[in-house]
Write a protein that holds these residues in place. Structure first.
Motif, short mmCIF file in Angstrom:
data_model
loop_
_atom_site.label_atom_id
_atom_site.label_comp_id
_atom_site.label_asym_id
_atom_site.label_seq_id
_atom_site.Cartn_x
_atom_site.Cartn_y
_atom_site.Cartn_z
N VAL A 95 0.90 -1.19 -0.09
CA VAL A 95 0.18 -0.24 0.11
C VAL A 95 1.01 1.20 -0.06
N ASP A 96 1.85 1.37 0.80
CA ASP A 96 3.01 2.33 0.78
C ASP A 96 3.43 2.67 -0.37
N ASP A 97 3.94 1.59 -0.99
CA ASP A 97 4.44 1.84 -2.37
C ASP A 97 3.43 2.27 -3.54
N ALA A 98 2.21 1.76 -3.33
CA ALA A 98 1.34 2.14 -4.39
C ALA A 98 1.07 3.81 -4.28
N GLU A 205 -4.91 -1.95 -1.32
CA GLU A 205 -5.72 -1.46 -0.12
C GLU A 205 -6.69 -2.62 0.21
N GLU A 206 -7.12 -3.35 -1.12
CA GLU A 206 -8.05 -4.55 -0.64
C GLU A 206 -7.44 -5.62 -0.27
N ASP A 207 -6.23 -5.78 -0.57
CA ASP A 207 -5.50 -6.89 0.21
C ASP A 207 -5.03 -6.49 1.49
N LEU A 208 -4.85 -5.63 1.63
CA LEU A 208 -4.64 -5.21 3.28
C LEU A 208 -5.81 -5.33 4.13
N ALA A 209 -7.04 -4.86 3.55
CA ALA A 209 -8.26 -5.19 4.25
C ALA A 209 -8.52 -6.74 4.42
N GLY A 210 -7.83 -7.64 3.32
CA GLY A 210 -8.18 -8.94 3.63
C GLY A 210 -7.11 -9.74 4.68
#
Length: 384
Positions: A95-98, A205-210
């Motif tokens: 997420v930070d890199d994106a 962000e979707e992967d982080l929420a997952g």
């Protein structure tokens, strides 16, 4: 003398017993019922089991190591509650890199848009620009030639003719148009970079929420597939959640009974752990395709409680009775009073008499009488 008296008494007793044994036995006591008016219902019955109206299989969106498990089977949870988590370090870095990539793309777009943005194709005056080639395309008139007779019959073509330009008059892209196109390319490219970076950020962000399993509905936890430290794959089931507030009954009926079923029919449900209690329900689903069970074909049905009882257990057994027809305010007698040949025994002052009657709907408890009896007649109940 005493012996003769004893023998006489014995003979008298034997004779008295013999006379008593010849008397007919007393008739068995029978019960009766009055012919009245009321409901006659027919129903089909079977057994089933309780199941949740909704069951959700929940898991992580990405692979990782389980760091937190906050529930156990049987726990009641609220909608949105976090049930388990995995290590989110890698997902957070993505997420930070994106976000950094999106910032860079946005800066590049701002820089491209802040360049020379003079309008394309605009002139210095209000009139339109006429290409120079159009001025040379106008024919130049000349004097009319004077024909000169000659000895031959051939007429000589005039030597002077209008001069026409062979250059094309079609407009061609101007220098300003080509310049506008070249100036728009950096902006378009920068905008495409921004769009791509936004998509990458949304995915990260979707992967982080997952990395967290959350309850989408309120319900009861049925299963938990792992513990802290376990390695899990993305997309697998880690927690099974059930909506026990909407508990319902799943049952199957033989094809002979299933043909009478339809959605909306009323029913009663009896639970094994609550004898004597009946719970109102209705049919909400009937399977269109049967399933072979030995030599019998059965059809599944789902029944919903009108008011769901509290503290129900998933999978517990239930007895189901579905009313398939109901007649109100008809003349009726207990079904046990009607013989198979359509006759009933009527008790009158002069004695019992057998009477033929016309039967309507034969229900589970009562049978409709269309003729042969009147309200208030007393009938004998068979088998009593």
């Amino acid at each position: 003398m005493g012996g003769l008296v004893a023998v006489a008494i014995l003979l008298t007793s034997v004779g008295a017993y013999a006379l008593a044994s010849d008397e007919p036995a007393a008739p068995a006591k029978t019960s009766t019922a009055k012919v009245d008016r009321g409901e006659v219902t027919t129903a089909v019955a079977t057994t089933g089991s309780l199941e949740p109206a909704q069951t959700r299989s929940l898991g992580f969106a990405v692979a990782g190591t389980v760091t937190t498990v906050k529930v156990r089977p049987g726990d009641q949870v609220a909608s949105g509650q976090v049930l388990a988590e995995i290590d989110a370090t890698d997902a957070q870095e993505k997420v930070d890199d994106a976000e950094d990539t999106l910032d860079e793309a946005q800066d590049a777009l701002d820089e491209a848009e802040s360049g020379d943005s003079s309008s394309c194709g605009s002139g210095s005056g209000s009139g339109s620009i006429v290409p120079a080639a159009l001025t040379s395309a106008t024919p130049t008139p000349s004097a009319t030639p004077t024909p000169t007779p000659s000895a031959s019959a051939t007429t000589q073509a005039p030597t002077a003719s209008p001069t026409r330009s062979t250059r094309s008059t079609a407009p061609s892209p101007s220098a300003s148009s080509r310049t506008c196109t070249s100036r728009s390319d950096p902006i378009l490219s920068a905008q495409q970079r921004v769009t791509s970076a936004e998509l990458a950020l949304a995915e990260a962000e979707e992967d982080l929420a997952g990395t967290k399993v959350k309850a989408p509905i309120a319900g009861k936890v049925l299963t938990v597939a792992g513990s802290v430290g376990a390695e899990v794959n993305g997309g697998g089931t880690f927690v099974t959640l059930a909506d026990v507030a909407g508990m319902q009954v799943a049952a199957s009926f033989p094809e002979a009974d299933a043909g009478h079923l339809e959605t909306g029919l009323t029913a009663t449900v009896t639970l094994a752990d609550r004898p004597g209690e009946q719970f109102a329900a209705r049919v909400v689903q009937v399977d269109p395709v049967g399933v072979a069970d030995g030599n019998m074909v059965k059809y599944g049905a789902v029944l919903a409680f009108e008011t769901v009882p509290s503290d129900l257990l998933v999978g517990q057994s239930a007895s189901v009775k579905v009313v398939i027809s109901k007649l109100a305010d008809v003349l009726r007698v207990p079904s046990t009073a009607v013989r198979g040949d359509g006759q009933v025994v009527v008790r009158a002052a002069a004695g019992d008499e057998t009477r033929s009657v016309e039967i309507g709907v034969r229900g589970d408890q009562y049978t409709e009488i269309k003729s042969g009896l009147i309200e208030g007649d007393e009938v004998v109940i068979a088998g009593t």
